[in-house]
Motif scaffolding. Structure first.
Motif, PDB file in Angstrom:
ATOM      1  N   ASN A 189       0.858  -1.176   0.000  1.00 15.91           N
ATOM      2  CA  ASN A 189       0.000   0.000   0.000  1.00 15.91           C
ATOM      3  C   ASN A 189       0.898   1.231   0.000  1.00 15.91           C
ATOM      4  O   ASN A 189       2.101   1.147   0.247  1.00 15.91           O
ATOM      5  CB  ASN A 189      -0.955   0.012   1.204  1.00 15.91           C
ATOM      6  N   GLN A 190       0.320   2.376  -0.287  1.00 20.58           N
ATOM      7  CA  GLN A 190       1.102   3.595  -0.450  1.00 20.58           C
ATOM      8  C   GLN A 190       1.865   3.968   0.819  1.00 20.58           C
ATOM      9  O   GLN A 190       3.034   4.353   0.762  1.00 20.58           O
ATOM     10  CB  GLN A 190       0.189   4.744  -0.870  1.00 20.58           C
ATOM     11  N   ASN A 191       1.220   3.848   1.964  1.00 22.31           N
ATOM     12  CA  ASN A 191       1.882   4.229   3.210  1.00 22.31           C
ATOM     13  C   ASN A 191       3.115   3.379   3.481  1.00 22.31           C
ATOM     14  O   ASN A 191       4.173   3.892   3.868  1.00 22.31           O
ATOM     15  CB  ASN A 191       0.907   4.124   4.388  1.00 22.31           C
ATOM     16  N   ARG A 192       2.970   2.061   3.283  1.00 22.37           N
ATOM     17  CA  ARG A 192       4.095   1.170   3.571  1.00 22.37           C
ATOM     18  C   ARG A 192       5.274   1.443   2.634  1.00 22.37           C
ATOM     19  O   ARG A 192       6.437   1.489   3.060  1.00 22.37           O
ATOM     20  CB  ARG A 192       3.655  -0.302   3.448  1.00 22.37           C
ATOM     21  N   ILE A 193       4.961   1.635   1.368  1.00 17.78           N
ATOM     22  CA  ILE A 193       6.029   1.879   0.408  1.00 17.78           C
ATOM     23  C   ILE A 193       6.715   3.210   0.687  1.00 17.78           C
ATOM     24  O   ILE A 193       7.947   3.322   0.620  1.00 17.78           O
ATOM     25  CB  ILE A 193       5.480   1.809  -1.029  1.00 17.78           C
ATOM     26  N   MET A 194       5.946   4.221   1.060  1.00 13.78           N
ATOM     27  CA  MET A 194       6.547   5.518   1.362  1.00 13.78           C
ATOM     28  C   MET A 194       7.398   5.458   2.629  1.00 13.78           C
ATOM     29  O   MET A 194       8.427   6.125   2.732  1.00 13.78           O
ATOM     30  CB  MET A 194       5.469   6.584   1.499  1.00 13.78           C
ATOM     31  N   GLN A 195       6.980   4.649   3.604  1.00  6.26           N
ATOM     32  CA  GLN A 195       7.805   4.468   4.803  1.00  6.26           C
ATOM     33  C   GLN A 195       9.171   3.912   4.426  1.00  6.26           C
ATOM     34  O   GLN A 195      10.211   4.393   4.895  1.00  6.26           O
ATOM     35  CB  GLN A 195       7.120   3.505   5.778  1.00  6.26           C
ATOM     36  N   LEU A 196       9.180   2.894   3.570  1.00 11.14           N
ATOM     37  CA  LEU A 196      10.433   2.270   3.151  1.00 11.14           C
ATOM     38  C   LEU A 196      11.238   3.191   2.239  1.00 11.14           C
ATOM     39  O   LEU A 196      12.464   3.203   2.277  1.00 11.14           O
ATOM     40  CB  LEU A 196      10.143   0.946   2.444  1.00 11.14           C
ATOM     41  N   ALA A 197      10.533   3.975   1.411  1.00  6.12           N
ATOM     42  CA  ALA A 197      11.216   4.870   0.468  1.00  6.12           C
ATOM     43  C   ALA A 197      11.897   6.033   1.165  1.00  6.12           C
ATOM     44  O   ALA A 197      12.782   6.670   0.590  1.00  6.12           O
ATOM     45  CB  ALA A 197      10.220   5.398  -0.564  1.00  6.12           C
ATOM     46  N   THR A 198      11.496   6.312   2.399  1.00  4.52           N
ATOM     47  CA  THR A 198      12.101   7.412   3.153  1.00  4.52           C
ATOM     48  C   THR A 198      12.951   6.896   4.302  1.00  4.52           C
ATOM     49  O   THR A 198      13.363   7.663   5.172  1.00  4.52           O
ATOM     50  CB  THR A 198      11.016   8.354   3.703  1.00  4.52           C
ATOM     51  N   ALA A 199      13.249   5.588   4.314  1.00  3.77           N
ATOM     52  CA  ALA A 199      14.098   5.008   5.355  1.00  3.77           C
ATOM     53  C   ALA A 199      15.549   5.225   4.984  1.00  3.77           C
ATOM     54  O   ALA A 199      16.130   4.473   4.209  1.00  3.77           O
ATOM     55  CB  ALA A 199      13.803   3.509   5.513  1.00  3.77           C
ATOM     56  N   GLY A 200      16.146   6.303   5.474  1.00  3.29           N
ATOM     57  CA  GLY A 200      17.523   6.650   5.151  1.00  3.29           C
ATOM     58  C   GLY A 200      18.519   5.699   5.775  1.00  3.29           C
ATOM     59  O   GLY A 200      18.169   4.728   6.450  1.00  3.29           O
ATOM     60  N   ALA A 201      19.780   5.991   5.550  1.00  4.47           N
ATOM     61  CA  ALA A 201      20.846   5.105   6.027  1.00  4.47           C
ATOM     62  C   ALA A 201      20.773   4.868   7.531  1.00  4.47           C
ATOM     63  O   ALA A 201      21.069   3.789   8.027  1.00  4.47           O
ATOM     64  CB  ALA A 201      22.211   5.699   5.663  1.00  4.47           C
ATOM     65  N   SER A 202      20.355   5.893   8.266  1.00  3.61           N
ATOM     66  CA  SER A 202      20.300   5.753   9.724  1.00  3.61           C
ATOM     67  C   SER A 202      19.208   4.808  10.170  1.00  3.61           C
ATOM     68  O   SER A 202      19.224   4.312  11.287  1.00  3.61           O
ATOM     69  CB  SER A 202      20.072   7.127  10.359  1.00  3.61           C
ATOM     70  N   ASP A 203      18.225   4.554   9.276  1.00  5.20           N
ATOM     71  CA  ASP A 203      17.116   3.672   9.639  1.00  5.20           C
ATOM     72  C   ASP A 203      17.361   2.233   9.246  1.00  5.20           C
ATOM     73  O   ASP A 203      16.604   1.351   9.616  1.00  5.20           O
ATOM     74  CB  ASP A 203      15.827   4.146   8.948  1.00  5.20           C
ATOM     75  N   LEU A 204      18.436   1.979   8.474  1.00  7.33           N
ATOM     76  CA  LEU A 204      18.590   0.644   7.893  1.00  7.33           C
ATOM     77  C   LEU A 204      18.843  -0.419   8.944  1.00  7.33           C
ATOM     78  O   LEU A 204      18.532  -1.582   8.752  1.00  7.33           O
ATOM     79  CB  LEU A 204      19.730   0.648   6.873  1.00  7.33           C
ATOM     80  N   SER A 205      19.395  -0.030  10.074  1.00 12.06           N
ATOM     81  CA  SER A 205      19.643  -1.025  11.116  1.00 12.06           C
ATOM     82  C   SER A 205      18.346  -1.568  11.680  1.00 12.06           C
ATOM     83  O   SER A 205      18.306  -2.671  12.210  1.00 12.06           O
ATOM     84  CB  SER A 205      20.478  -0.394  12.240  1.00 12.06           C
ATOM     85  N   GLU A 206      17.271  -0.789  11.539  1.00  6.96           N
ATOM     86  CA  GLU A 206      15.983  -1.224  12.060  1.00  6.96           C
ATOM     87  C   GLU A 206      15.090  -1.811  10.986  1.00  6.96           C
ATOM     88  O   GLU A 206      14.062  -2.392  11.270  1.00  6.96           O
ATOM     89  CB  GLU A 206      15.258  -0.026  12.705  1.00  6.96           C
ATOM     90  N   THR A 207      15.467  -1.645   9.692  1.00 11.51           N
ATOM     91  CA  THR A 207      14.643  -2.117   8.593  1.00 11.51           C
ATOM     92  C   THR A 207      15.384  -3.196   7.837  1.00 11.51           C
ATOM     93  O   THR A 207      16.438  -2.942   7.263  1.00 11.51           O
ATOM     94  CB  THR A 207      14.311  -0.968   7.613  1.00 11.51           C
ATOM     95  N   PRO A 208      14.903  -4.450   7.860  1.00 13.38           N
ATOM     96  CA  PRO A 208      15.588  -5.511   7.146  1.00 13.38           C
ATOM     97  C   PRO A 208      15.740  -5.153   5.677  1.00 13.38           C
ATOM     98  O   PRO A 208      14.833  -4.592   5.072  1.00 13.38           O
ATOM     99  CB  PRO A 208      14.649  -6.725   7.326  1.00 13.38           C
ATOM    100  N   ALA A 209      16.896  -5.451   5.102  1.00 18.48           N
ATOM    101  CA  ALA A 209      17.140  -5.113   3.685  1.00 18.48           C
ATOM    102  C   ALA A 209      16.195  -5.856   2.769  1.00 18.48           C
ATOM    103  O   ALA A 209      15.877  -5.391   1.693  1.00 18.48           O
ATOM    104  CB  ALA A 209      18.586  -5.436   3.333  1.00 18.48           C
TER     105      ALA A 209
END
Length: 509
Positions: free
Chosen positions: A485-505
């Motif tokens: 959905n749009q919200n989920r994709i936008m969350q991932l699209a704005t997950a910068g380098a500092s967020d990658l430790s919390e977001t599985p690749a």
């Protein structure tokens, strides 16, 4: 012509060899308004605006600006009459600076009669400061992104202080934030009395920015309406002359084995440790904001700019891709996002554009099989419902949607097993979009693997079986169709380098 009308075009007709582009069309535009022109590709919108901008001479008809009948013999006449145009296909001079491009053809001089680059830079900076454009006037155009080039073209048009500014697909290559910025600029212009004629295929923009809408179909005038009297369904019906019941004709396809596997791909800061797989029968969408690295991933896989490290596998076999020829031999085709710059060869025919990537197959030993080429290109024309009066027609005379079909045919003739498409429907109308989407579905259904980069969220959600989301050159998540959905994709699209430790690749949400 009413007192508030700044422009009236009536009885305008224009023909080209084999094509009647406009037939007795009209347009009336109010001062201080945003007037949207709508219609499928080939409806005549851009041709009408090129007549207004002095690029084409009409075969018949009358143009009145500010109540006065005018004739234009070139773009200089149009500018002198207060008409400026931002073209869909950008044509900057890449070796010149931003300031030099802004003042191209009207250079500023010092008291000794020499070109004053300092004064042009200063004036450009004034324009940029006024309109909040964060670009250095001293930068060379060749180092700008497509989005930045678009903003320079917009600033250039504004700098003429025109009564009428024509914007042909001004948001086709800019981000949502930049679109909002542009819309604020447009409102400031209209508040000062400038009329903006706005051509777009993005429905949301029509209702967000326009005051009036005029619709054309197949070179004829359909009607003009206040924007508030239209909704999406009625507008589409008026444009195409029929109801489009399925904007995204995604068909279910049998998902097979992995066709393409990318492992730990790297290319500077643009592509960083990118890994994903795409299977036969699958349409894999790649989403992200401008500058996320989506296009760069496709270019790396295709060998336009080879990878510094990482592996590419086709059907389980590692392939070395140092140049596009290697990718084509491995069964990979790529449709680039810049239709004019890296796609069509405008001075060549439809037939020649279609066959160029597969010409070696049809010229063994240097002997060109003319009859075979004629046969396969005409088969592609019929299969894709390509609208052209002749296969010998120059491709530059076709609408954007039909040019896109020719480019797809070019890669289909290479017999690819994997087709990568960058912005498949950029700058084409709703009817042609539906046809391109249908073709993508049929390719997947036939067992091909399709990789699609798109900046349009409805297209990503409507056509993808899975979505790879990127930010800052990295993959920040992979989302299945059922959960996208749009919200989920936008969350991932704005997950910068500092967020990658919390977001599985690689996140199957």
């Amino acid at each position: 012509m009413s007192d508030n009308d700044v422009l009236e075009m009536s009885g305008i007709s224009k023909g080209f060899p084999g094509v009647k582009a406009l037939s007795d069309v009209s347009l009336r535009v109010r001062a201080g308004s945003v007037h949207a022109l709508m219609g499928e590709n080939g409806a005549g919108k851009s041709t009408l605006m090129k007549i207004l901008a002095g690029m084409f001479r009409p075969d018949s008809g009358t143009i009145r600006i500010g109540g006065e009948t005018v004739e234009m013999h070139g773009a200089g006449d149009a500018l002198a009459l207060g008409v400026a145009m931002i073209h869909q296909e950008l044509s900057p001079v890449p070796e010149l600076t931003v300031a030099e491009n802004i003042f191209l053809g009207r250079e500023l001089h010092n008291r000794w009669g020499l070109v004053s680059r300092r004064e042009m830079s200063r004036r450009t900076q004034e324009i940029f400061d006024r309109w909040d454009i964060g670009i250095d006037p001293a930068w060379q155009m060749k180092n700008l992104s497509v989005a930045q080039m678009q903003m320079v073209e917009i600033a250039k048009a504004i700098s003429f202080e025109s009564r009428i500014i024509i914007m042909d697909e001004p948001t086709s290559a800019i981000t949502e934030r930049e679109v909002a910025h542009l819309h604020r600029m447009i409102r400031q212009l209209t508040e000062s009395g400038t009329a903006v004629i706005y051509i777009t295929h993005k429905m949301d923009e029509v209702f967000a920015i326009s005051d009036d809408v005029t619709i054309y179909r197949d070179g004829t005038y359909v009607g003009s309406y206040p924007a508030g009297e239209l909704d999406r369904d009625r507008l589409i019906t008026l444009m195409v002359g029929r109801e489009l019941t399925q904007l995204f004709p995604k068909e279910e396809a049998e998902i097979g084995e992995v066709a393409l596997a990318v492992r730990d791909l790297n290319r500077g800061d643009l592509v960083r440790d990118v890994s994903f797989e795409v299977r036969r029968g699958e349409i894999l969408g790649i989403a992200g904001l401008m500058g996320a690295g989506r296009t760069e991933v496709l270019e790396t896989i295709f060998g336009i700019a080879p990878a510094e490290s990482g592996t590419i596998e086709v059907d389980g076999r590692e392939v070395r891709v140092r140049e596009p020829r290697d990718a084509i031999r491995a069964g990979i085709g790529m449709l680039t996002e810049d239709r004019k710059g890296t796609g069509i060869m405008g001075v060549l025919s439809v037939r020649d554009n279609m066959i160029m990537a597969s010409l070696p197959r049809y010229s063994p030993g240097g002997v060109i099989k003319v009859k075979e080429i004629d046969r396969v290109t005409k088969e592609q024309r019929d299969a894709l419902a390509l609208k052209t009066p002749s296969m010998n027609q120059l491709i530059q005379n076709l609408s954007g949607g039909n040019q896109q079909k020719v480019l797809i045919s070019r890669w289909l003739l290479t017999l690819p097993e994997i087709l990568m498409i960058d912005e498949p429907t950029r700058g084409i109308d709703v009817g042609a979009k539906s046809e391109i989407h249908r073709l993508m579905s049929l390719l997947a259904k036939s067992g091909k693997a399709v990789v699609m980069v798109s900046s349009e969220m409805p297209e990503i959600l409507g056509m993808s079986d899975r979505v790879v989301v990127m930010c800052e050159g990295r993959v920040t998540g992979v989302v299945d169709r059922a959960d996208a959905n749009q919200n989920r994709i936008m969350q991932l699209a704005t997950a910068g380098a500092s967020d990658l430790s919390e977001t599985p690749a690689h996140e199957d949400v």
